[in-house]
Design a protein around this motif. Structure first.
Motif, mmCIF file in Angstrom:
data_model
loop_
_atom_site.group_PDB
_atom_site.id
_atom_site.type_symbol
_atom_site.label_atom_id
_atom_site.label_comp_id
_atom_site.label_asym_id
_atom_site.label_seq_id
_atom_site.Cartn_x
_atom_site.Cartn_y
_atom_site.Cartn_z
ATOM 1 N N VAL A 43 -5.351 84.275 5.415
ATOM 2 C CA VAL A 43 -5.723 83.343 4.347
ATOM 3 C C VAL A 43 -4.464 82.620 3.858
ATOM 4 N N ALA A 44 -4.679 81.472 3.226
ATOM 5 C CA ALA A 44 -3.565 80.711 2.666
ATOM 6 C C ALA A 44 -3.097 81.343 1.358
ATOM 7 N N GLY A 45 -1.875 80.999 0.936
ATOM 8 C CA GLY A 45 -1.337 81.501 -0.323
ATOM 9 C C GLY A 45 -0.567 82.802 -0.165
ATOM 10 N N ILE A 46 -0.248 83.153 1.064
ATOM 11 C CA ILE A 46 0.472 84.424 1.296
ATOM 12 C C ILE A 46 1.682 84.208 2.222
ATOM 13 N N ASP A 47 2.506 85.252 2.308
ATOM 14 C CA ASP A 47 3.570 85.283 3.310
ATOM 15 C C ASP A 47 2.949 85.835 4.595
ATOM 16 N N ALA A 48 2.747 84.930 5.596
ATOM 17 C CA ALA A 48 2.017 85.314 6.814
ATOM 18 C C ALA A 48 2.957 85.575 7.991
ATOM 19 N N THR A 49 4.208 85.889 7.695
ATOM 20 C CA THR A 49 5.199 86.103 8.758
ATOM 21 C C THR A 49 4.721 87.134 9.783
ATOM 22 N N GLU A 50 4.149 88.225 9.265
ATOM 23 C CA GLU A 50 3.717 89.279 10.188
ATOM 24 C C GLU A 50 2.530 88.840 11.032
ATOM 25 N N PHE A 51 1.642 88.023 10.414
ATOM 26 C CA PHE A 51 0.426 87.586 11.117
ATOM 27 C C PHE A 51 0.760 86.650 12.270
ATOM 28 N N ILE A 52 1.721 85.755 12.045
ATOM 29 C CA ILE A 52 1.979 84.746 13.077
ATOM 30 C C ILE A 52 2.554 85.381 14.342
ATOM 31 N N SER A 53 3.256 86.504 14.164
ATOM 32 C CA SER A 53 3.803 87.159 15.353
ATOM 33 C C SER A 53 2.694 87.815 16.177
ATOM 34 N N LYS A 54 1.525 88.020 15.523
ATOM 35 C CA LYS A 54 0.395 88.620 16.252
ATOM 36 C C LYS A 54 -0.591 87.558 16.734
ATOM 37 N N SER A 55 -0.304 86.267 16.425
ATOM 38 C CA SER A 55 -1.252 85.198 16.767
ATOM 39 C C SER A 55 -1.101 84.789 18.236
ATOM 40 N N PRO A 56 -2.136 84.112 18.788
ATOM 41 C CA PRO A 56 -2.040 83.691 20.194
ATOM 42 C C PRO A 56 -1.044 82.553 20.401
ATOM 43 N N HIS A 57 -0.782 81.790 19.322
ATOM 44 C CA HIS A 57 0.084 80.608 19.486
ATOM 45 C C HIS A 57 1.539 80.842 19.122
ATOM 46 N N GLY A 58 1.845 81.864 18.332
ATOM 47 C CA GLY A 58 3.237 82.077 17.905
ATOM 48 C C GLY A 58 3.709 80.985 16.961
ATOM 49 N N THR A 59 5.030 80.862 16.801
ATOM 50 C CA THR A 59 5.580 79.949 15.794
ATOM 51 C C THR A 59 5.620 78.490 16.234
ATOM 52 N N SER A 60 5.220 78.184 17.482
ATOM 53 C CA SER A 60 5.310 76.795 17.944
ATOM 54 C C SER A 60 4.437 75.857 17.110
#
Ligand code: HEM
Length: 118
Positions: free
Chosen positions: A89-106
């Motif tokens: 969800v928006a409004g949070i620090d999602a650093t941990e989530f993005i590392s688990k996402s299919p797209h990564g930080t790109s």
């Protein structure tokens, strides 16, 4: 006489070409500055509590923090209503989530940076 005229015309054309290059360069610079918004402009510092208000609900903008930077995802279709893939969800620090996402930080490259996380 003809030769002199030819030389003068060449000078004028060269001058116009240079002026054209200079103005297209400055346009490029402007575009770069608008992109990502992380140039000299002062960025707002968000506490986690302040960031929580930008949850994309009830007409609020949707901001997400990743690695200390706060990104605007308000107009990203995949973040409509402040919720993303039923996973974040928006409004949070999602650093941990993005590392688990299919797209990564790109995906962050295309987003506007609106601030930093305190
Ligand atoms: C576990 C967490 C996450 C999962 C499973 C996930 C999954 C996905 C998927 C499947 C898409 C493609 C959606 C589509 O094309 O309609 C997407 C797009 C996107 N995601 Fe995530 N994501 C996660 C976390 C994040 C985080 C933390 C960010 C941070 C800003 C983010 C930013 C984006 C953006 C901007 C797009 C749109 C990309 C585009 O349209 O080019 N995602 N995500």
């Amino acid at each position: 006489m003809k030769k002199t005229r030819l030389i003068m015309i060449s000078f004028v054309l060269f001058g116009l070409l240079m002026a054209g290059c200079a103005s297209s360069n400055s346009n490029n610079n402007n575009n770069n500055n608008n992109n990502n918004n992380n140039n000299q402009e002062e960025l707002r510092e968000f506490t986690l509590e302040e960031l929580a208000q930008y949850n994309g609900k009830d007409g609020n903008p949707a901001y997400v923090a990743v690695n200390g930077k706060v990104y605007d995802v308000t107009d990203v279709p995949a973040w409509r209503g402040g919720s993303h893939q039923g996973a974040v969800v928006a409004g949070i620090d999602a650093t941990e989530f993005i590392s688990k996402s299919p797209h990564g930080t790109s995906v962050l490259n295309g987003l506007k940076i609106v601030g930093t996380l305190k």
